[in-house]
Design an enzyme around this catalytic site. Structure first.
Site, PDB file in Angstrom:
ATOM      1  N   HIS A 139      -3.483   6.092   4.337  1.00 12.83           N
ATOM      2  CA  HIS A 139      -2.216   5.441   4.361  1.00 12.83           C
ATOM      3  C   HIS A 139      -0.867   5.881   3.720  1.00 12.83           C
ATOM      4  CE1 HIS A 139      -1.529   0.647   4.928  1.00 12.83           C
ATOM      5  NE2 HIS A 139      -1.152   1.817   5.575  1.00 12.83           N
ATOM      6  N   CYS A 176       0.462  -1.252   0.185  1.00  7.96           N
ATOM      7  CA  CYS A 176      -0.294   0.278  -0.219  1.00  7.96           C
ATOM      8  C   CYS A 176       0.641   1.086   0.027  1.00  7.96           C
ATOM      9  CB  CYS A 176      -0.949   0.362   1.027  1.00  7.96           C
ATOM     10  SG  CYS A 176      -2.067  -1.668   1.084  1.00  7.96           S
TER      11      CYS A 176
END
Length: 490
Positions: A134, A76
């Site tokens: 993130h 991610c």
């Protein structure tokens, strides 16, 4: 952002005012799915997609598909950092994931990095990030400190505790009802688009969906309890619905022809997904972890139905978007991305890169050039699980916030090929002829191996010593409800 960077952005803004007099700047939408596999949507290996992804299929028919589009890491945070900066992970320093429930809190995209939102904002755009961020969850890393005018979403993966929804810089829902996330993100995106159009501003919308990252969750409109083994399909159908709603809004606001819409994923699929005949999955450096679907549509600018098979990468979105907005690249740093515009408008356009790299943590893992892919590091061979009866995901879903807590995918639903040559440093594949990375051809093409190793050595010489963030504790449930939850973890 430093004073010098602010000065440069102000200069860009002045230049943009002259540009606005010459032509209208397009709106830009980037829809980024989380862990969407190469074969999860139509046109990329999924043969019977019309039932699940008619809106995404239509998007592809009306625009361009890039069928060899790579991300820089098979997971991610670094992938997202590269998309927003045009720089490989070793340049931004983000090579790991911030992980709040293991205490990796002081880690994220450095404020001195320049994001798409910052450059576009200086150029007259209004920007929103809706969904997963993130890139750091402490205040200095937040989207609103990185150029975005508005934020709504979960600041990290939806399986990391505390699962809490943040609007701008305040917690607005805890615990999160994950079954509502796709719909809520879609509605927030549409609201932002409407407000930007009413204000007469071009806009940049970065819609970073939570799905189909685990835990899988679909709303009651899409969840099919009568067929309990197809939760993944339910999730994909709702994502497709979201794409359709965005397209309908563009037409309703009469800005369809003024908007570049991009659809892609941050990395390949994990359990339950479909990597479209590619080997491996998320978190591996096989193409099942690195190659993702990519579609771009801009009526009257991008011809319909183009399929370009040449190499491209997510670092390329930064220079491409700035190009269509009529804005210059930052001149005070290395930008690894190349302008994709030729590939978006012609099926014959070649790759602009001499080579493309991918990483895993601090290590350079693969080098791609032309039809070739060289593994710099060995990949672990797939081993069939012996007994899944006792398997348990330590980041399993919270049954309070999901409507299908017992239908999550397991290792039994592996998304990619598990066969093929064992890799070591120097294993070479022709991924045009052999997209599943089955046959090592390094012995037949030693000169290609040496050339790609040379690219790797050049890049590795540029990689600084990167400090690995250390978890302060094992995985644990962390109580949420406040932005500074790390000060009250129990």
């Amino acid at each position: 952002m430093s004073f010098l960077n602010r000065f440069c952005l102000c200069f860009i803004l002045m230049c943009t005012q002259a540009l606005l007099a010459l032509g209208k700047q397009p709106n830009v939408i980037v829809i980024l799915c989380d862990d969407l596999g190469y074969g999860d949507v139509g046109g990329f290996g999924f043969e019977d997609s019309v039932t699940y992804t008619p809106n995404i299929d239509r998007l592809a028919e009306q625009g361009v598909r890039l069928t060899r589009f790579l991300v820089p890491t098979p997971y991610c945070a670094p992938s997202r950092g590269s998309l927003l900066t045009g720089r490989y992970p070793h340049r931004t320093g983000v090579v790991h994931n911030p992980t709040p429930d293991q205490g990796i809190n002081d880690y994220g995209l450095p404020p001195e990095e320049t994001t798409l939102a910052e450059v576009l904002g200086a150029g007259g755009y209004r920007s929103a990030c809706v969904g997963k961020w993130h890139l750091g969850h402490k205040p200095r890393f937040l989207p609103t400190r990185q150029g975005f005018d508005y934020y709504l979403g979960i600041l990290y993966s939806n399986d990391m505790r505390p699962v809490q929804l943040v609007e701008n810089e305040e917690v607005v829902e805890y615990p999160v009802v994950q079954a509502r996330l796709t719909r809520r993100y879609t509605e927030a995106s549409i609201d932002f688009m409407c407000k930007a159009v009413t204000a007469g501003q071009p806009f940049f919308l970065y819609l970073a969906h939570a799905m189909p990252h685990k835990p899988l969750a679909a709303s009651e409109d899409f969840y099919t309890p009568e067929t309990p083994d197809n939760l993944y399909e339910d999730v994909i159908r709702e994502l497709d619905w979201s794409v359709g709603q965005i397209q309908k809004t563009l037409k309703r606001l009469a800005i369809d022809g003024d908007t570049l819409l991009i659809f892609t994923s941050d990395n390949g699929a994990t359990y339950g997904g479909d990597n479209g005949g590619l080997r491996g999955k998320k978190a591996t450096s096989w193409d099942g972890g690195l190659r993702v679907p990519f579609i771009a549509r801009w009526p009257e600018h991008i011809p319909a139905g183009i399929v370009n098979p040449n190499l491209a990468a997510s670092v390329d979105l930064f220079p491409t978007i700035l190009n269509v907005a009529g804005l210059s690249l930052p001149s005070d740093r290395v930008i690894d991305g190349k302008d994709l515009w030729p590939l978006l408008t012609s099926k014959q356009a070649p790759c602009a890169h001499e080579f493309v790299i991918t990483m895993h943590n601090e290590r350079l893992m693969t080098v791609h050039s032309g039809p070739w892919k060289l593994h710099i590091q060995a990949q672990k061979q797939y081993r069939t699980p012996e007994d899944l009866s006792q398997w348990k995901d330590r980041r399993g879903p919270d049954g309070v916030t999901l409507i299908a807590p017992f239908e999550q995918a397991t290792p039994a639903s592996y998304p990619g090929l598990t066969t093929g040559a064992e890799t070591k440093s120097g294993t070479l594949f022709n991924v045009v002829k052999d997209p599943g990375e089955q046959t090592d051809v390094s012995a037949q093409y030693p000169e290609v191996v040496e050339r790609l190793k040379g690219y790797a050595e050049t890049t590795m010489a540029e990689i600084p010593i990167l400090e690995r963030p250390k978890p302060t504790h094992p995985f644990r449930h962390v109580k949420g409800g406040r932005l500074d939850f790390w000060n009250n973890p129990n």
